[in-house]
Design a protein around this motif. Structure first.
Motif, PDB file in Angstrom:
ATOM      1  N   THR A 183     -15.634   2.965  -3.256  1.00  0.00           N
ATOM      2  CA  THR A 183     -14.620   2.286  -2.471  1.00  0.00           C
ATOM      3  C   THR A 183     -13.514   1.717  -3.349  1.00  0.00           C
ATOM      4  O   THR A 183     -13.791   1.177  -4.438  1.00  0.00           O
ATOM      5  N   ILE A 184     -12.299   1.820  -2.872  1.00  0.00           N
ATOM      6  CA  ILE A 184     -11.146   1.302  -3.591  1.00  0.00           C
ATOM      7  C   ILE A 184     -11.257  -0.203  -3.827  1.00  0.00           C
ATOM      8  O   ILE A 184     -10.651  -0.744  -4.741  1.00  0.00           O
ATOM      9  N   TYR A 185     -12.090  -0.872  -3.015  1.00  0.00           N
ATOM     10  CA  TYR A 185     -12.189  -2.334  -3.099  1.00  0.00           C
ATOM     11  C   TYR A 185     -13.237  -2.825  -4.101  1.00  0.00           C
ATOM     12  O   TYR A 185     -13.490  -4.020  -4.188  1.00  0.00           O
ATOM     13  N   LYS A 235     -16.256  13.121   0.172  1.00  0.00           N
ATOM     14  CA  LYS A 235     -15.180  13.044   1.168  1.00  0.00           C
ATOM     15  C   LYS A 235     -14.233  14.227   1.110  1.00  0.00           C
ATOM     16  O   LYS A 235     -13.743  14.695   2.145  1.00  0.00           O
ATOM     17  N   LEU A 248      -3.324  10.276  -0.720  1.00  0.00           N
ATOM     18  CA  LEU A 248      -3.930   9.346  -1.669  1.00  0.00           C
ATOM     19  C   LEU A 248      -3.040   8.124  -1.833  1.00  0.00           C
ATOM     20  O   LEU A 248      -1.838   8.250  -2.054  1.00  0.00           O
ATOM     21  N   LYS A 249      -3.665   6.946  -1.731  1.00  0.00           N
ATOM     22  CA  LYS A 249      -2.907   5.704  -1.757  1.00  0.00           C
ATOM     23  C   LYS A 249      -3.372   4.787  -2.887  1.00  0.00           C
ATOM     24  O   LYS A 249      -4.463   4.939  -3.435  1.00  0.00           O
ATOM     25  N   LEU A 250      -2.528   3.826  -3.188  1.00  0.00           N
ATOM     26  CA  LEU A 250      -2.895   2.748  -4.092  1.00  0.00           C
ATOM     27  C   LEU A 250      -2.389   1.431  -3.507  1.00  0.00           C
ATOM     28  O   LEU A 250      -1.472   1.417  -2.676  1.00  0.00           O
ATOM     29  N   GLN A 251      -3.015   0.353  -3.908  1.00  0.00           N
ATOM     30  CA  GLN A 251      -2.636  -0.977  -3.435  1.00  0.00           C
ATOM     31  C   GLN A 251      -2.173  -1.825  -4.611  1.00  0.00           C
ATOM     32  O   GLN A 251      -2.803  -1.816  -5.670  1.00  0.00           O
ATOM     33  N   GLU A 296       0.887  -1.166   0.000  1.00  0.00           N
ATOM     34  CA  GLU A 296       0.000   0.000   0.000  1.00  0.00           C
ATOM     35  C   GLU A 296       0.918   1.207   0.000  1.00  0.00           C
ATOM     36  O   GLU A 296       1.741   1.369   0.909  1.00  0.00           O
ATOM     37  N   ASP A 322      -7.049   4.749  -5.059  1.00  0.00           N
ATOM     38  CA  ASP A 322      -7.966   5.674  -4.402  1.00  0.00           C
ATOM     39  C   ASP A 322      -7.767   7.058  -5.021  1.00  0.00           C
ATOM     40  O   ASP A 322      -6.667   7.381  -5.488  1.00  0.00           O
ATOM     41  N   TYR A 323      -8.808   7.861  -5.030  1.00  0.00           N
ATOM     42  CA  TYR A 323      -8.712   9.216  -5.570  1.00  0.00           C
ATOM     43  C   TYR A 323      -9.745  10.091  -4.879  1.00  0.00           C
ATOM     44  O   TYR A 323     -10.642   9.599  -4.183  1.00  0.00           O
ATOM     45  N   ARG A 324      -9.637  11.383  -5.051  1.00  0.00           N
ATOM     46  CA  ARG A 324     -10.535  12.310  -4.361  1.00  0.00           C
ATOM     47  C   ARG A 324     -11.940  12.306  -4.968  1.00  0.00           C
ATOM     48  O   ARG A 324     -12.092  12.252  -6.189  1.00  0.00           O
TER      49      ARG A 324
END
Length: 288
Positions: free
Chosen positions: A74-76, A102, A43-46, A32, A96-98
């Motif tokens: 959701t990122i999932y 949120k 902002l993260k990515l997996q 992550e 994930d992004y803005r």
């Protein structure tokens, strides 16, 4: 007592073995990572590495952007698809992004984030074993819009990005994507006269990457005619575009758990697999 201990140990070994088999089949979450910090938002990515990962090799990579009208999500959302393609030998990435609910942001900000994520992956390609010549952008609904926008939209770049690095993908896998932001298209009331800056349909040019486009014929947001118009424009510039229409299916039909037997989830993943195999990104037949 010794007999009980033996039974417990045996159960542990069986459980561990089962878990390892499941892990081999599904792919493994490995990283992550923070790809951007903007206005105090992290902002993260997996990253999910392929089975039998070899650190000396580079791998085709598929990058997923979730849907939600640029408002939420959701990122999932594409976790199951990500694990499947990892099981087929690809690196899979969830981004994930803005979003508005949120972060109070606009679709334009979401496009900037998607491009930043693609650039981050390319900049760090060697570190994470990514084949920069075989990167697929994918997503559903507004996430499908972002996937296409990373590659078709020339502007909307974050000022902190290294603009010498192209955010473009080599192929697109789009699930009922928001592809037309023009008048009468999805999101026009928020985008207005700026639609030419952000609408993938209006920015198809020569060199657009091969694309597969999934859509249900009962989708209330994206007309079937839009999918065929996209295909027509792609073919006009000499690019490959496959459109697959699913009868009696509504928006989001491809999500796992949407139907009792997940028929459309399996069918769309299988067709995407066949498409990517035809491009040389995968080998062998689909396993779903």
């Amino acid at each position: 007592m010794k007999k009980s201990i033996c039974i417990i140990v045996l159960l542990f070994v069986v459980t561990l073995s089962y878990g390892q088999q499941n892990n081999k089949k599904a792919g493994k979450f490995t990283h992550e990572l923070i790809y951007k910090i903007v206005n105090k938002d992290t902002l993260k990515l997996q990253i999910y590495n392929p089975v039998n990962f070899n650190s000396k090799k580079i791998y085709p990579t598929i990058v997923f952007f979730f849907g939600g009208g640029w408002n939420g999500g959701t990122i999932y959302q594409f976790l199951d698809q990500a694990k499947y393609f990892a099981s087929r030998g690809m690196i899979s990435v969830l981004v994930d992004y803005r979003v508005k609910n949120k972060h109070g942001t606009t679709p334009f900000d979401a496009v900037k984030d998607a491009k930043s994520a693609m650039r981050f992956l390319k900049i760090n390609a060697e570190k994470y074993n990514i084949n920069v010549n075989k990167i697929v952008a994918s997503g559903g609904s507004a996430g499908g819009h972002l996937a296409a926008a990373t590659t078709l939209i020339e502007g909307l770049n974050d000022s902190t990005d290294n603009l010498s690095i192209s955010p473009k993908a080599n192929a697109l896998v789009l699930f009922n994507p928001v592809i037309d932001n023009g008048e009468g298209g999805y999101g026009y009331e928020r985008i207005g006269d700026r639609y030419m800056e952000i609408s993938p349909l209006h920015n198809i040019k020569k060199g657009a990457p091969p694309t597969i486009f999934f859509l249900g014929d009962k989708d209330k947001h994206i007309p079937v005619s839009t999918a065929y118009k996209y295909k027509e424009k792609m073919e006009e510039v000499g690019s490959r575009c496959e459109v697959i229409i699913y009868k009696n299916q509504q928006h989001g039909f491809f999500n796992k758990g949407k139907q009792e037997n997940d028929r459309c989830y399996k069918e769309t993943v299988r067709e995407a697999d066949i498409f990517l195999e035809s491009l040389g990104y995968l080998k062998g037949k689909p396993t779903i």
